[in-house]
Design a protein around this motif. Structure first.
Motif, PDB file in Angstrom:
ATOM      1  N   VAL A   1     -13.171  12.940  83.258  1.00 11.74           N
ATOM      2  CA  VAL A   1     -14.575  12.605  84.318  1.00 11.74           C
ATOM      3  C   VAL A   1     -14.949  11.155  84.285  1.00 11.74           C
ATOM      4  O   VAL A   1     -14.844  10.770  85.684  1.00 11.74           O
ATOM      5  CB  VAL A   1     -15.770  13.380  83.806  1.00 11.74           C
TER       6      VAL A   1
ATOM      7  N   LEU B   1     -11.548  17.605  82.979  1.00 12.33           N
ATOM      8  CA  LEU B   1     -13.054  17.433  81.708  1.00 12.33           C
ATOM      9  C   LEU B   1     -12.620  16.227  80.939  1.00 12.33           C
ATOM     10  O   LEU B   1     -13.786  15.607  80.660  1.00 12.33           O
ATOM     11  CB  LEU B   1     -12.852  18.664  80.855  1.00 12.33           C
TER      12      LEU B   1
ATOM     13  N   LEU C   1     -20.938  20.774  81.253  1.00 10.08           N
ATOM     14  CA  LEU C   1     -19.414  20.562  80.605  1.00 10.08           C
ATOM     15  C   LEU C   1     -19.278  21.700  79.584  1.00 10.08           C
ATOM     16  O   LEU C   1     -18.107  22.112  79.812  1.00 10.08           O
ATOM     17  CB  LEU C   1     -19.347  19.081  79.933  1.00 10.08           C
TER      18      LEU C   1
ATOM     19  N   LEU D   1     -15.140  18.189  89.349  1.00 14.34           N
ATOM     20  CA  LEU D   1     -15.928  19.533  88.752  1.00 14.34           C
ATOM     21  C   LEU D   1     -16.775  19.987  89.771  1.00 14.34           C
ATOM     22  O   LEU D   1     -17.393  19.419  90.619  1.00 14.34           O
ATOM     23  CB  LEU D   1     -16.995  18.755  87.667  1.00 14.34           C
TER      24      LEU D   1
ATOM     25  N   LEU E   1     -22.166  22.256  88.983  1.00 18.17           N
ATOM     26  CA  LEU E   1     -23.039  21.199  88.419  1.00 18.17           C
ATOM     27  C   LEU E   1     -24.524  21.290  88.983  1.00 18.17           C
ATOM     28  O   LEU E   1     -25.327  21.117  88.014  1.00 18.17           O
ATOM     29  CB  LEU E   1     -22.453  19.785  89.146  1.00 18.17           C
TER      30      LEU E   1
ATOM     31  N   LEU F   1     -18.126  24.515  81.842  1.00 15.25           N
ATOM     32  CA  LEU F   1     -16.964  24.279  82.270  1.00 15.25           C
ATOM     33  C   LEU F   1     -15.514  24.328  81.179  1.00 15.25           C
ATOM     34  O   LEU F   1     -14.619  24.727  81.580  1.00 15.25           O
ATOM     35  CB  LEU F   1     -16.735  22.877  83.143  1.00 15.25           C
TER      36      LEU F   1
END
Length: 295
Positions: free
Chosen positions: A171, A168, A214, A182, A187, A217
């Protein structure tokens, strides 16, 4: 300085230079346990540099060579490389399963040809070798107050949590290398694809769809930290301040990602030095008490 002492010193140097948060937490361990941790870090860093350092002409061949040299060192046949000498000594002293090193190198090889992961199941296969095994390697060095097998799931979970946090945070840098760590299905559920991520990398703007993905996640990764956190109490008392400090500092990266409104595509967030010290100093106090009392 003996050859082996110099080998451990080289690993410590690598840890201090490249792993600031991890190195800071390692300082909370009793001095006798630190060299082994540095050796494990040094090996992982070396392999990572082969894959991503940009200075190796043929990374696949270099990883194959590393695997062969590692096998020789573990079999008691010195190769002359200080990192491998320290690693082999650590593995022998702490009875670390050699298969964990093979699993790690297998994931490093994946980085040479795998550019994305369709779902968490696929990503977990990579993360097992790239991170979970690191937790399992460290466990016999840190020591436990329960049979080691009971502490292994939490140790592996902590390795996964650290790796997911890296994904994260990094990225944008990973996009520059052509990789997305990811899960594609997560996504896609938020309307995000590689092109949208690349657009954010170019412009610095965070699309709402990217922000929602995000956020999802980050929440997933926090759940992995919760899974790992209970394992701290299973460690030897002298090791707990180190591991708890590393956990709190690394989990803090997720707080910084949220505080930056998930703008991670064009920048690398970090826990401020003041925050690192605020966490590390109480950890040092707990470490000193644990060394003095054994609790």
């Amino acid at each position: 300085m003996t050859d082996l002492a110099a080998a451990y010193a080289r690993c410590r140097e690598l840890n201090a230079r490249h792993g600031r948060t991890f190195f800071l937490a390692t300082r909370l361990l009793p001095p006798a346990r630190r060299p082994a941790v540095h050796a494990l870090y040094g090996f992982a860093r070396w392999a990572d540099e082969i894959v991503d350092g940009g200075e190796v002409e043929d990374p696949a061949a270099e990883l194959d060579l590393l695997g062969k040299q590692l096998a020789e060192e573990l079999a008691g046949h010195p190769t002359g490389h200080p990192v491998l000498a320290a690693l082999a000594d650590t593995a022998d002293r702490h009875s670390i399963d050699h298969g964990l090193f093979a699993d790690f190198l297998a994931s490093m090889r994946m980085d040479l040809h795998v550019r994305s992961y369709p779902d968490f199941a696929a990503l977990d296969r990579y993360v097992h070798g790239s991170a979970a095994v690191i937790g399992l390697q460290l466990l016999p060095v840190l020591g436990t107050v329960v049979p080691r097998a009971e502490a292994e799931p939490s140790a592996a979970a902590l390795g996964r949590a650290f790796q997911l946090t890296n994904f994260l945070r990094d990225v944008g840098e990973d996009l520059d290398r052509g990789r997305v760590y990811l899960p594609e299905d997560v996504l896609a559920a938020h309307g995000v694809d590689r092109e949208l991520l690349l657009a954010g990398r170019r412009t610095g703007r965070v699309d709402q769809r990217v922000r929602r993905a995000l956020r999802h996640l980050v929440a997933h990764t926090l759940a992995v930290y919760r899974e790992a956190e209970g394992g701290v109490a299973l460690l030897a008392p002298a090791a707990r301040p180190c591991v708890r400090t590393a956990l709190v500092l690394y989990r803090g990266i997720l707080d910084e990602i949220a505080a930056a409104d998930y703008r991670v595509l064009d920048r690398r967030v970090a826990v401020p030095a003041s925050r690192r010290l605020a966490v590390a100093l109480p950890g040092l106090a707990r470490a000193l008490v644990a060394r003095a009392t054994g609790r």
